[in-house]
Design an enzyme around this catalytic site. Structure first.
Site, PDB file in Angstrom:
ATOM      1  N   SER A 184      24.219 120.700  -4.945  1.00  0.00           N
ATOM      2  CA  SER A 184      23.875 119.557  -5.796  1.00  0.00           C
ATOM      3  C   SER A 184      24.999 118.544  -5.973  1.00  0.00           C
ATOM      4  O   SER A 184      26.147 118.898  -6.169  1.00  0.00           O
ATOM      5  CB  SER A 184      23.438 120.062  -7.170  1.00  0.00           C
ATOM      6  N   PHE A 185      24.629 117.257  -5.941  1.00  0.00           N
ATOM      7  CA  PHE A 185      25.568 116.156  -6.192  1.00  0.00           C
ATOM      8  C   PHE A 185      25.414 115.618  -7.618  1.00  0.00           C
ATOM      9  O   PHE A 185      26.086 114.671  -8.000  1.00  0.00           O
ATOM     10  CB  PHE A 185      25.286 114.975  -5.241  1.00  0.00           C
ATOM     11  N   LYS A 216      10.716 123.573 -11.129  1.00  0.00           N
ATOM     12  CA  LYS A 216      10.061 122.339 -11.584  1.00  0.00           C
ATOM     13  C   LYS A 216       8.637 122.569 -12.104  1.00  0.00           C
ATOM     14  O   LYS A 216       8.173 121.834 -12.963  1.00  0.00           O
ATOM     15  CB  LYS A 216      10.027 121.310 -10.453  1.00  0.00           C
ATOM     16  N   ASN A 229      11.085 117.341 -13.697  1.00  0.00           N
ATOM     17  CA  ASN A 229      12.476 117.392 -13.220  1.00  0.00           C
ATOM     18  C   ASN A 229      13.447 116.872 -14.279  1.00  0.00           C
ATOM     19  O   ASN A 229      14.654 116.842 -14.045  1.00  0.00           O
ATOM     20  CB  ASN A 229      12.649 116.589 -11.924  1.00  0.00           C
TER      21      ASN A 229
END
Ligand code: NAP
Length: 261
Positions: free
Chosen positions: A30-31, A81, A102
């Site tokens: 993840s960024f 989700k 999300n």
């Protein structure tokens, strides 16, 4: 949804900060933390921080919120989700229709409201990608939370689409049904599976790549690595390709607007 309010403890309040974060099972790809923490620095928001929280089951969400009473917002990723919906007190009608959340807004008194910003991020990013091109039909690969958001965006843009799944339901296709003719008839291909994502970068969806032509537009929701195996091979066959980085930024900004509202 009939959930009780979460009783927030205060003993873990170390600094008077506003905390935001991402929940998912594995988050090494993840960024999001990097994106938000740089944004907070750039915008002088010294009291805001964003952290990654790996949960082995979605039921750990309540424990997390109790442990971090300064949490004001969460993003949600694979595989939670859809599962998270049952734990929320309230859900935005658009997210309910998509069937995936999300973004969660956490009120100071512990109420959780779910939203979907993936669909907006994808819609804006796809519009930038296709420009004025008129797309007759698209293939959506995968049936998870991201695929549901992509479907909503394509519906909104009035782009007809067919879903491809390993276990196809009604009106869906299996990968073995992807003939050259079918690929010819679907100019846009959107990868909504995690195949090719870091660290498993040598995998890709099982599509007949030799049927990709310069007429194709291939959008991969994955952004790490920036060029997945699918994008690399599609580009080598002349297709125009795009990764999910712009979508990530657009959905993150939409989440921020919700947390600030
Ligand atoms: P998910 O809920 O776990 O769903 C992924 C879907 O992919 C599954 O429903 C499955 O569909 C298919 N799939 C999973 N493993 C597969 C395999 N081994 N082979 C073939 N198909 C497989 O995940 P998600 O939340 O929808 O996310 C999907 C991808 O989109 C992830 O890489 C995520 O990082 C990315 N994403 C990016 C952004 C962005 O902002 N750029 C936003 C959201 C998601 P079937 O069982 O029907 O085959």
């Amino acid at each position: 949804m009939g959930r009780h309010k979460i009783c927030l403890q205060t003993q873990n309040r170390i600094n008077d900060v506003y905390l935001y974060g991402l929940i998912g099972e594995k988050l090494s790809h993840s960024f999001s933390a990097d994106y938000f923490n740089k944004k907070f620095e750039r915008e002088g928001l010294a009291d805001a921080h964003y952290r990654l929280f790996e949960l082995s089951t979605i039921e750990q969400l309540y424990e997390l919120i109790k442990s971090y009473p300064q949490l004001r917002g969460l993003n949600v990723t694979i595989p939670y989700k859809k599962q998270v919906i049952n734990l929320l007190h309230e859900i935005d009608p658009v997210a309910a229709e998509i069937g995936a959340v999300n973004t969660i807004k956490i009120t100071p008194d512990g109420m959780l409201k779910g939203y979907n910003t993936d669909w907006l991020g994808f819609k804006q990013s796809l519009s930038n990608f296709i420009g004025q091109a008129s797309i007759k039909s698209a293939l959506i690969l995968g049936t998870g939370g991201a695929a549901a958001a992509v479907k909503a965006a394509l519906n909104n843009l009035q782009i007809p689409h067919i879903t491809v799944s390993r276990r196809p339901g009604k009106a869906e296709l299996s990968y073995s049904q992807l003939t050259p003719e079918l690929l010819m008839a679907n100019q846009l291909i959107v990868n909504c599976t995690p195949l090719g994502m870091y660290p498993d970068v040598n995998t890709m969806p099982d599509i007949p790549i030799e049927s990709i032509t310069p007429e194709h537009l291939v959008y991969d929701l994955i952004y790490n690595p920036p060029e997945t195996l699918l994008l690399k091979l599609a580009k080598a066959r002349g297709a125009i390709v795009k990764n999910g980085l712009e979508m990530l930024y657009l959905q993150a900004e939409a989440s921020w607007q919700i947390w600030q509202s």
